[in-house]
Write an enzyme that holds these catalytic residues in place. Structure first.
Site: not given
Length: 317
Positions: A91, A130, A145
């Protein structure tokens, strides 16, 4: 003549060394993701298209860690790895790069931090682990995302509203907001496999609602993820140390390699069920599978791993 040679040498070093080439080109990024649409109109349709091209071209993966390499928290390093070397990332690489791309074309983007749900222990991570994005379009905010991976990867930006089902191809997602904390959940379909021995030996997930992560709307700076970036690739309790992971979204599902286990899933195959096919690879099949299924070629020796994950609290021991 003596002055010309150093000049040519300097130019060659700059050309071949990515960190000295200095350029991050939005057209090169879009070529990497095969996005050929317009980005003159900064609307939801364009945002969705850019996101979908990213998740279908760029794998969510942590293979560098299991090749003895360090994952840098650096935008240009992420660009070089993902765009020029045709790799993927986790991420803090993927979403940092996606944030840059969206900002470059003119979107209003804010970095946010989340705590991921750990199903083995029914807890959320004790600290932020994250990176995700908030994009504002007019009077609405959306969560974008491009780097959660596996079967919990959103395929479309999600409007930031509480308690409303937002159906997508992977399943039904929704946010719930409680006292300023936002919770992302996914309602899963039942999974179907033609090989019934797979169901017993690999614990196919049951249908139902599953937490994904929680987050707040506090804006974050990339430097706030530096400790997290180090912790997740060095601590034995980290999921990314315990397992080698590579997953990629496809036109109708996902494919994933976790350790030696290769999974292909087709969403909503029949009767509101997802088709799941699993195969355990031999060591000699790994390199070919990464190349053919994920378009990844690794420079260094890769050592697959898939062991049980310790409790996330041990990350801070």
């Amino acid at each position: 003549m003596g002055k010309i040679l150093p000049s040519l040498l300097t130019q060659s070093i700059i050309f071949f060394h990515p960190s000295l080439r200095g350029g991050m080109d939005i057209k090169e990024y879009f070529a990497r993701t095969s996005y050929r649409g317009s980005y003159n109109k900064l609307d939801l349709a364009t945002l969705t298209d850019i996101l979908q091209h990213h998740i279908r071209a760029v794998p969510f993966e942590n293979l560098s860690i299991h090749c003895g390499q360090c994952v840098e928290l650096d935008l240009e390093a992420a660009y070089d790895k993902i765009v020029r070397k045709k790799r993927g990332g986790w991420c803090m690489e993927n979403n940092q790069l996606l944030s840059w791309a969206l900002k470059t074309v003119g979107y209003d983007v804010t970095l946010l931090g989340a705590k991921v749900y750990v199903p083995e222990y029914d807890v959320y991570a004790p600290e932020m682990d994250h990176l995700l994005l908030k994009v504002v379009l007019g009077d609405k905010s959306y969560i974008v995302d491009g780097a959660f991976g596996m079967a919990y990867q959103m395929w479309q930006p999600m409007e930031l509203i509480s308690g409303t089902d937002q159906p997508q191809a992977p399943g039904v997602f929704r946010f719930l907001e409680k006292s300023g904390v936002w919770y992302l959940e996914k309602v899963k379909r039942k999974q179907y496999t033609p090989d019934q021995s797979v169901s017993a030996s690999h614990n196919l997930e049951e249908e139902g609602c599953r937490p994904v992560y929680l987050f707040t709307l506090q804006p974050r700076d990339i430097e706030e993820f530096r400790a997290c970036n180090t912790r997740l690739q060095t601590k034995q309790a980290s999921l990314f140390v315990s397992k080698s992971i590579c997953s990629l979204q496809t036109a109708d599902g996902i494919r994933a390699l976790v350790g030696w286990k290769f999974t292909e899933m087709k969403y909503n195959y029949k009767d509101n069920m997802d088709l799941v096919e699993i195969r355990i690879l031999a060591d000699e099949e790994i390199e070919k599978t990464l190349k053919e299924k994920f378009s990844i070629t690794l420079d260094d020796k890769f050592v697959p791993i898939n062991r049980s994950r310790p409790h996330p609290s041990e990350l801070f021991v």
